[in-house]
Motif scaffolding. Structure first.
Motif, PDB file in Angstrom:
ATOM      1  N   ASP A 133       0.816  -1.227   0.000  1.00 38.37           N
ATOM      2  CA  ASP A 133       0.000   0.000   0.000  1.00 38.37           C
ATOM      3  C   ASP A 133       0.846   1.272   0.000  1.00 38.37           C
ATOM      4  O   ASP A 133       0.348   2.359   0.257  1.00 38.37           O
ATOM      5  CB  ASP A 133      -1.019  -0.009   1.132  1.00 38.37           C
ATOM      6  CG  ASP A 133      -0.409  -0.020   2.514  1.00 38.37           C
ATOM      7  OD1 ASP A 133       0.762   0.368   2.670  1.00 38.37           O
ATOM      8  OD2 ASP A 133      -1.121  -0.410   3.464  1.00 38.37           O
ATOM      9  N   LYS A 134       2.136   1.125  -0.288  1.00 42.12           N
ATOM     10  CA  LYS A 134       3.073   2.228  -0.510  1.00 42.12           C
ATOM     11  C   LYS A 134       3.399   3.045   0.739  1.00 42.12           C
ATOM     12  O   LYS A 134       3.909   4.150   0.643  1.00 42.12           O
ATOM     13  CB  LYS A 134       2.548   3.177  -1.606  1.00 42.12           C
ATOM     14  CG  LYS A 134       2.191   2.513  -2.908  1.00 42.12           C
ATOM     15  CD  LYS A 134       3.389   1.922  -3.583  1.00 42.12           C
ATOM     16  CE  LYS A 134       3.000   1.376  -4.950  1.00 42.12           C
ATOM     17  NZ  LYS A 134       3.666   0.176  -5.314  1.00 42.12           N
ATOM     18  N   ARG A 135       3.146   2.494   1.936  1.00 40.87           N
ATOM     19  CA  ARG A 135       3.626   3.178   3.136  1.00 40.87           C
ATOM     20  C   ARG A 135       5.136   3.052   3.213  1.00 40.87           C
ATOM     21  O   ARG A 135       5.803   3.901   3.795  1.00 40.87           O
ATOM     22  CB  ARG A 135       2.966   2.618   4.391  1.00 40.87           C
ATOM     23  CG  ARG A 135       1.494   3.020   4.508  1.00 40.87           C
ATOM     24  CD  ARG A 135       0.845   2.396   5.721  1.00 40.87           C
ATOM     25  NE  ARG A 135       0.698   0.957   5.472  1.00 40.87           N
ATOM     26  CZ  ARG A 135       0.497   0.048   6.412  1.00 40.87           C
ATOM     27  NH1 ARG A 135       0.446   0.388   7.677  1.00 40.87           N
ATOM     28  NH2 ARG A 135       0.364  -1.220   6.098  1.00 40.87           N
ATOM     29  N   LEU A 136       5.686   1.988   2.632  1.00 44.86           N
ATOM     30  CA  LEU A 136       7.130   1.838   2.420  1.00 44.86           C
ATOM     31  C   LEU A 136       7.348   1.791   0.920  1.00 44.86           C
ATOM     32  O   LEU A 136       6.620   1.102   0.202  1.00 44.86           O
ATOM     33  CB  LEU A 136       7.661   0.535   3.022  1.00 44.86           C
ATOM     34  CG  LEU A 136       7.743   0.396   4.529  1.00 44.86           C
ATOM     35  CD1 LEU A 136       8.285  -0.981   4.902  1.00 44.86           C
ATOM     36  CD2 LEU A 136       8.614   1.475   5.126  1.00 44.86           C
ATOM     37  N   SER A 137       8.359   2.508   0.449  1.00 45.03           N
ATOM     38  CA  SER A 137       8.653   2.462  -0.982  1.00 45.03           C
ATOM     39  C   SER A 137       9.617   1.332  -1.310  1.00 45.03           C
ATOM     40  O   SER A 137       9.662   0.860  -2.443  1.00 45.03           O
ATOM     41  CB  SER A 137       9.225   3.792  -1.455  1.00 45.03           C
ATOM     42  OG  SER A 137      10.413   4.093  -0.751  1.00 45.03           O
ATOM     43  N   ARG A 138      10.381   0.909  -0.317  1.00 44.98           N
ATOM     44  CA  ARG A 138      11.388  -0.114  -0.556  1.00 44.98           C
ATOM     45  C   ARG A 138      11.795  -0.733   0.767  1.00 44.98           C
ATOM     46  O   ARG A 138      11.840  -0.062   1.774  1.00 44.98           O
ATOM     47  CB  ARG A 138      12.602   0.556  -1.205  1.00 44.98           C
ATOM     48  CG  ARG A 138      13.733  -0.339  -1.501  1.00 44.98           C
ATOM     49  CD  ARG A 138      14.916   0.452  -2.089  1.00 44.98           C
ATOM     50  NE  ARG A 138      15.996  -0.434  -2.436  1.00 44.98           N
ATOM     51  CZ  ARG A 138      16.831  -0.964  -1.552  1.00 44.98           C
ATOM     52  NH1 ARG A 138      16.738  -0.674  -0.295  1.00 44.98           N
ATOM     53  NH2 ARG A 138      17.779  -1.781  -1.936  1.00 44.98           N
ATOM     54  N   PHE A 139      12.118  -2.027   0.730  1.00 43.46           N
ATOM     55  CA  PHE A 139      12.699  -2.699   1.889  1.00 43.46           C
ATOM     56  C   PHE A 139      13.738  -3.666   1.359  1.00 43.46           C
ATOM     57  O   PHE A 139      13.415  -4.578   0.599  1.00 43.46           O
ATOM     58  CB  PHE A 139      11.648  -3.463   2.710  1.00 43.46           C
ATOM     59  CG  PHE A 139      12.251  -4.180   3.880  1.00 43.46           C
ATOM     60  CD1 PHE A 139      12.583  -3.488   5.024  1.00 43.46           C
ATOM     61  CD2 PHE A 139      12.536  -5.535   3.814  1.00 43.46           C
ATOM     62  CE1 PHE A 139      13.172  -4.140   6.108  1.00 43.46           C
ATOM     63  CE2 PHE A 139      13.126  -6.194   4.885  1.00 43.46           C
ATOM     64  CZ  PHE A 139      13.441  -5.492   6.033  1.00 43.46           C
ATOM     65  N   GLY A 140      14.978  -3.440   1.692  1.00 47.48           N
ATOM     66  CA  GLY A 140      16.028  -4.318   1.222  1.00 47.48           C
ATOM     67  C   GLY A 140      17.384  -3.717   1.475  1.00 47.48           C
ATOM     68  O   GLY A 140      17.506  -2.604   1.989  1.00 47.48           O
TER      69      GLY A 140
END
Length: 167
Positions: free
Chosen positions: A67-74
């Motif tokens: 839902d785009k609350r985070l743009s990226r995780f990594g």
């Protein structure tokens, strides 16, 4: 008088109202900005320190990405140490062309972190390529596609700044 870091943290919190992030989501973001375990079961270890299950951590991260609350995780990779190229680039784009140029620039898989700025150079982005030589090639391709010059600003010296946004 509030410090710059507490002001920045307050501003970030204002952008993420309680309706978007519950206490557990906030704890996940705050903790994982500081690092992620390097071990056989990193999600399990991170989840234990948050007091939740590994499954719940993974589900919450995926939901925030979906839902785009985070743009990226990594992970963040050091492109240059891996033989690639990395540069900060800027463009001066008239307001009436900005959105279309942003779409054109963002089509390049080498482009990341494209931001609008209130400045004569109003479009800034990071270019990460597989080889250092590819930087100049992509810059020429962007200029040809958009019709606007791209200013290449490769780093001269690297500094580590431990940036953390408390949410």
């Amino acid at each position: 008088m509030a410090s710059a870091s507490s002001s920045a943290a307050q501003n970030i919190s204002d952008l993420l109202p309680d309706l978007l992030l519950d206490a557990i989501d906030r704890a996940i973001i705050n903790q994982l900005q500081k690092g992620f375990p390097i071990c056989e079961r990193p999600y399990q270890e991170a989840a234990q320190s948050l007091g939740i299950s590994e499954t719940e951590l993974i589900q919450r991260l995926q939901a925030m990405l979906d839902d785009k609350r985070l743009s990226r995780f990594g992970p963040l990779y050091h492109a240059e140490r891996m033989g690639g190229g990395l540069s900060l680039c800027a463009m001066a784009v008239p307001a009436e062309d900005f959105d279309e140029v942003a779409v054109q620039v963002n089509r390049f898989p080498e482009v990341a972190h494209n931001y609008a700025r209130d400045h004569d150079l109003n479009m800034w982005f990071v270019l990460a390529t597989e080889t250092p030589q590819r930087i100049d090639e992509v810059l020429k391709e962007i200029q040809a596609r958009t019709g606007y010059p791209v200013y290449n600003m490769p780093k001269k010296q690297e500094f580590f700044v431990g940036l953390h946004f408390e949410v």
